[in-house]
Design a protein around this motif. Structure first.
Motif, PDB file in Angstrom:
ATOM      1  N   LYS A 139       0.830  -1.216   0.000  1.00 15.50           N
ATOM      2  CA  LYS A 139       0.000   0.000   0.000  1.00 15.50           C
ATOM      3  C   LYS A 139       0.862   1.263   0.000  1.00 15.50           C
ATOM      4  CE  LYS A 139      -2.853  -1.978   3.082  1.00 15.50           C
ATOM      5  NZ  LYS A 139      -2.844  -1.886   4.505  1.00 15.50           N
ATOM      6  N   GLU A 140       2.026   1.174   0.670  1.00 15.54           N
ATOM      7  CA  GLU A 140       2.881   2.368   0.773  1.00 15.54           C
ATOM      8  C   GLU A 140       3.879   2.493  -0.374  1.00 15.54           C
ATOM      9  OE1 GLU A 140       4.171   1.910   4.884  1.00 15.54           O
ATOM     10  OE2 GLU A 140       1.999   1.741   5.142  1.00 15.54           O
ATOM     11  N   MET A 141       3.790   1.601  -1.338  1.00 16.33           N
ATOM     12  CA  MET A 141       4.796   1.598  -2.405  1.00 16.33           C
ATOM     13  C   MET A 141       4.398   2.493  -3.578  1.00 16.33           C
ATOM     14  SD  MET A 141       6.981  -1.012  -1.691  1.00 16.33           S
ATOM     15  CE  MET A 141       7.012  -2.712  -1.232  1.00 16.33           C
ATOM     16  N   VAL A 142       5.407   3.050  -4.207  1.00  9.57           N
ATOM     17  CA  VAL A 142       5.189   3.764  -5.474  1.00  9.57           C
ATOM     18  C   VAL A 142       6.044   3.064  -6.531  1.00  9.57           C
ATOM     19  CG1 VAL A 142       4.628   6.021  -4.504  1.00  9.57           C
ATOM     20  CG2 VAL A 142       7.001   5.426  -4.897  1.00  9.57           C
ATOM     21  N   GLU A 143       5.757   3.351  -7.795  1.00  7.51           N
ATOM     22  CA  GLU A 143       6.495   2.670  -8.862  1.00  7.51           C
ATOM     23  C   GLU A 143       7.544   3.600  -9.472  1.00  7.51           C
ATOM     24  OE1 GLU A 143       4.190   0.503 -11.778  1.00  7.51           O
ATOM     25  OE2 GLU A 143       2.550   0.297 -10.333  1.00  7.51           O
ATOM     26  N   ILE A 144       8.720   3.055  -9.725  1.00  3.64           N
ATOM     27  CA  ILE A 144       9.751   3.843 -10.413  1.00  3.64           C
ATOM     28  C   ILE A 144       9.452   3.751 -11.903  1.00  3.64           C
ATOM     29  CG2 ILE A 144      12.211   4.076 -10.930  1.00  3.64           C
ATOM     30  CD1 ILE A 144      12.858   2.680  -8.354  1.00  3.64           C
ATOM     31  N   GLU A 145       9.454   4.895 -12.530  1.00  3.61           N
ATOM     32  CA  GLU A 145       9.160   4.928 -13.973  1.00  3.61           C
ATOM     33  C   GLU A 145      10.232   4.224 -14.805  1.00  3.61           C
ATOM     34  OE1 GLU A 145       8.227   8.617 -16.096  1.00  3.61           O
ATOM     35  OE2 GLU A 145       7.150   9.123 -14.234  1.00  3.61           O
ATOM     36  N   ARG A 151      11.151  -4.913  -9.143  1.00  2.00           N
ATOM     37  CA  ARG A 151      11.978  -3.980  -8.380  1.00  2.00           C
ATOM     38  C   ARG A 151      11.506  -2.543  -8.534  1.00  2.00           C
ATOM     39  NH1 ARG A 151      18.057  -6.176  -7.518  1.00  2.00           N
ATOM     40  NH2 ARG A 151      17.383  -6.860  -5.508  1.00  2.00           N
ATOM     41  N   ARG A 152      10.514  -2.315  -9.434  1.00  2.00           N
ATOM     42  CA  ARG A 152      10.013  -0.938  -9.613  1.00  2.00           C
ATOM     43  C   ARG A 152       9.250  -0.445  -8.380  1.00  2.00           C
ATOM     44  NH1 ARG A 152       6.475  -4.169 -12.423  1.00  2.00           N
ATOM     45  NH2 ARG A 152       4.233  -3.781 -12.197  1.00  2.00           N
ATOM     46  N   PHE A 153       8.733  -1.386  -7.557  1.00  2.00           N
ATOM     47  CA  PHE A 153       7.967  -0.966  -6.382  1.00  2.00           C
ATOM     48  C   PHE A 153       8.917  -0.531  -5.277  1.00  2.00           C
ATOM     49  CE2 PHE A 153       5.215  -4.040  -8.550  1.00  2.00           C
ATOM     50  CZ  PHE A 153       4.121  -3.214  -8.788  1.00  2.00           C
ATOM     51  N   ASP A 155       9.528   2.108  -1.573  1.00  2.00           N
ATOM     52  CA  ASP A 155       8.903   2.768  -0.425  1.00  2.00           C
ATOM     53  C   ASP A 155       9.746   4.016  -0.103  1.00  2.00           C
ATOM     54  OD1 ASP A 155       7.947   3.326   2.095  1.00  2.00           O
ATOM     55  OD2 ASP A 155       8.125   1.304   2.907  1.00  2.00           O
ATOM     56  N   SER A 156      10.672   3.902   0.840  1.00  2.00           N
ATOM     57  CA  SER A 156      11.485   5.075   1.210  1.00  2.00           C
ATOM     58  C   SER A 156      12.512   5.421   0.131  1.00  2.00           C
ATOM     59  CB  SER A 156      12.190   4.820   2.535  1.00  2.00           C
ATOM     60  OG  SER A 156      12.858   3.589   2.493  1.00  2.00           O
ATOM     61  N   ILE A 157      12.792   4.486  -0.767  1.00  2.00           N
ATOM     62  CA  ILE A 157      13.785   4.719  -1.825  1.00  2.00           C
ATOM     63  C   ILE A 157      13.409   5.916  -2.695  1.00  2.00           C
ATOM     64  CG2 ILE A 157      14.555   3.714  -4.057  1.00  2.00           C
ATOM     65  CD1 ILE A 157      14.956   1.057  -2.520  1.00  2.00           C
ATOM     66  N   ILE A 158      12.127   6.120  -2.890  1.00  2.00           N
ATOM     67  CA  ILE A 158      11.694   7.206  -3.776  1.00  2.00           C
ATOM     68  C   ILE A 158      12.083   8.589  -3.213  1.00  2.00           C
ATOM     69  CG2 ILE A 158       9.266   7.609  -3.014  1.00  2.00           C
ATOM     70  CD1 ILE A 158      10.336   7.000  -6.666  1.00  2.00           C
ATOM     71  N   ASP A 159      12.175   8.702  -1.894  1.00  2.00           N
ATOM     72  CA  ASP A 159      12.565   9.982  -1.281  1.00  2.00           C
ATOM     73  C   ASP A 159      14.049  10.038  -0.924  1.00  2.00           C
ATOM     74  OD1 ASP A 159       9.936  10.971  -1.264  1.00  2.00           O
ATOM     75  OD2 ASP A 159       9.491   9.736   0.509  1.00  2.00           O
ATOM     76  N   THR A 173      19.334  -0.220 -11.386  1.00  2.00           N
ATOM     77  CA  THR A 173      20.400   0.764 -11.175  1.00  2.00           C
ATOM     78  C   THR A 173      20.257   1.863 -12.231  1.00  2.00           C
ATOM     79  OG1 THR A 173      21.766  -1.095 -10.515  1.00  2.00           O
ATOM     80  CG2 THR A 173      22.887   0.995 -10.823  1.00  2.00           C
ATOM     81  N   GLU A 174      20.039   1.434 -13.461  1.00  2.00           N
ATOM     82  CA  GLU A 174      19.882   2.391 -14.559  1.00  2.00           C
ATOM     83  C   GLU A 174      18.648   3.279 -14.311  1.00  2.00           C
ATOM     84  OE1 GLU A 174      20.313   0.308 -18.316  1.00  2.00           O
ATOM     85  OE2 GLU A 174      19.573   2.065 -19.376  1.00  2.00           O
ATOM     86  N   ALA A 175      17.550   2.654 -13.893  1.00  3.60           N
ATOM     87  CA  ALA A 175      16.319   3.414 -13.633  1.00  3.60           C
ATOM     88  C   ALA A 175      16.525   4.409 -12.483  1.00  3.60           C
ATOM     89  CB  ALA A 175      15.174   2.467 -13.325  1.00  3.60           C
ATOM     90  N   LEU A 176      17.265   3.994 -11.455  1.00  8.32           N
ATOM     91  CA  LEU A 176      17.503   4.897 -10.321  1.00  8.32           C
ATOM     92  C   LEU A 176      18.372   6.074 -10.746  1.00  8.32           C
ATOM     93  CD1 LEU A 176      18.165   2.357  -7.398  1.00  8.32           C
ATOM     94  CD2 LEU A 176      16.171   3.837  -7.663  1.00  8.32           C
ATOM     95  N   LYS A 177      19.360   5.806 -11.606  1.00  8.90           N
ATOM     96  CA  LYS A 177      20.214   6.894 -12.093  1.00  8.90           C
ATOM     97  C   LYS A 177      19.390   7.870 -12.931  1.00  8.90           C
ATOM     98  CE  LYS A 177      23.555   7.926 -11.406  1.00  8.90           C
ATOM     99  NZ  LYS A 177      23.752   8.835 -10.248  1.00  8.90           N
ATOM    100  N   LYS A 178      18.432   7.324 -13.696  1.00 12.59           N
ATOM    101  CA  LYS A 178      17.615   8.183 -14.558  1.00 12.59           C
ATOM    102  C   LYS A 178      16.696   9.099 -13.758  1.00 12.59           C
ATOM    103  CE  LYS A 178      17.978   5.752 -18.869  1.00 12.59           C
ATOM    104  NZ  LYS A 178      17.572   4.546 -19.577  1.00 12.59           N
ATOM    105  N   ILE A 179      16.415   8.739 -12.498  1.00 18.25           N
ATOM    106  CA  ILE A 179      15.636   9.674 -11.670  1.00 18.25           C
ATOM    107  C   ILE A 179      16.559  10.395 -10.673  1.00 18.25           C
ATOM    108  CG2 ILE A 179      13.320   8.655 -11.969  1.00 18.25           C
ATOM    109  CD1 ILE A 179      13.749   7.284  -9.181  1.00 18.25           C
TER     110      ILE A 179
END
Ligand code: ATP
Ligand code: MG
Length: 266
Positions: A139-145, A151-153, A155-159, A173-179
């Motif tokens: 419920k608390e998860m968001v998706e990384i674009e 692994r796109r789901f 929680d605290s990683i988004i902030d 890793t690539e997706a995290l670098k892109k954001i």
């Protein structure tokens, strides 16, 4: 049904590969307890292969990256350590200790979802002393674009401003670098996509790297912000990866010489 004979105590302590067998045992037990995915066994084998050609010890190249990584973690405002099945099976207590020393959150993030896996990993981390574990409630998860895998789901990683992703898949890793996230990894393969994309790549076995990070963190905690910033600024990941490859090359050259000596005396 025949009882599994996987007790660690059955491993002969004088076996030349005792350490390696011990951790294989942890991974196998982890798989039986749902902590490790079946594919995690294969990933561990890939790691072992690289460890072999790195001489199975923490080298000076990895030490440099460890120092920079710890300095970056201490400087970060919202650091998060991402935990997968293999890391939870291999170094649960050390992960919890590191998260406490550098004040980072622990977040469970898995590539292979299976009913009960998150719960099993949460249990392992709690047993190891963790009290605040993120990534456990959908419920608390968001998706990384831009990321298809589970692994796109997050929680605290988004902030987070800095995320440590040991034994990670290159896609995330690539997706995290892109954001625009800063990323630290521990990966025995210096040329995996994760290693190449990360800001700080520690080319070392997680079982040695995390305890070393804890020791360095105790030391760097006394440093000023300026001193820590300088350590991070002086670190060059591209050069460090090249140096790790050079070490592998030299190690193989040496092995070639040593093997020839034995082969010639047969
Ligand atoms: P990438 O997706 O980054 O290109 P990959 O697909 O080759 O990498 P994955 O299974 O996605 O591999 O990620 C696991 C990585 O973790 C591999 O590079 C493997 O070498 C590394 N690894 C496995 N076990 C360990 C360990 N104990 N310590 C450090 N690294 C490890
Ligand atoms: Mg991969």
């Amino acid at each position: 049904m025949k009882k599994r004979d996987t007790k660690r105590s059955n491993l002969p302590k004088n076996h030349p590969r005792y350490e390696s067998l011990k951790y294989r045992h942890e991974i196998i037990e982890g798989m039986h307890n749902l902590v490790v995915a079946e594919a995690g066994l294969i990933a561990h084998g890939r790691g072992e292969c690289f460890d072999y050609i790195l001489g199975e010890k923490t080298n000076e190249v990895a030490e440099k990256a460890i120092k920079a990584a710890v300095a970056a973690l201490l400087l970060a405002e919202k650091p998060v350590i991402s935990v997968n099945g293999n890391t939870a099976a291999l170094v649960p207590r050390e992960l919890v200790k590191l998260s406490k020393v550098v004040n980072a959150l622990l977040e469970i993030n898995l590539f292979y979802k299976k009913k009960g896996r998150v719960k099993a990993i949460k249990k392992v981390l709690e047993k190891a002393g963790a009290t605040d574990i993120r990534g456990t409630s959908k419920k608390e998860m968001v998706e990384i674009e831009g990321l298809e895998s589970n692994r796109r789901f997050c929680d605290s990683i988004i902030d987070a401003d800095l995320i440590m992703v040991p034994l990670e898949d290159g896609d995330r890793t690539e997706a995290l670098k892109k954001i625009d996230k800063k990323v630290i990894t521990v990966d025995l393969n210096p040329v995996s996509r994760t290693s190449i994309w990360a800001d700080i790549t520690i080319v070392d076995n997680i079982i040695r790297a995390i305890p070393k990070m804890i020791l360095i963190a105790e030391e760097l905690k006394e440093f000023t912000q300026e001193q820590l910033t300088q350590i991070v600024a002086e670190f060059n990941n591209k050069k460090n990866i090249q140096d790790a490859l050079e070490l592998i090359k030299n190690y193989i050259e040496q092995q070639k010489k040593d093997a020839f000596k034995i082969l010639n005396n047969h």
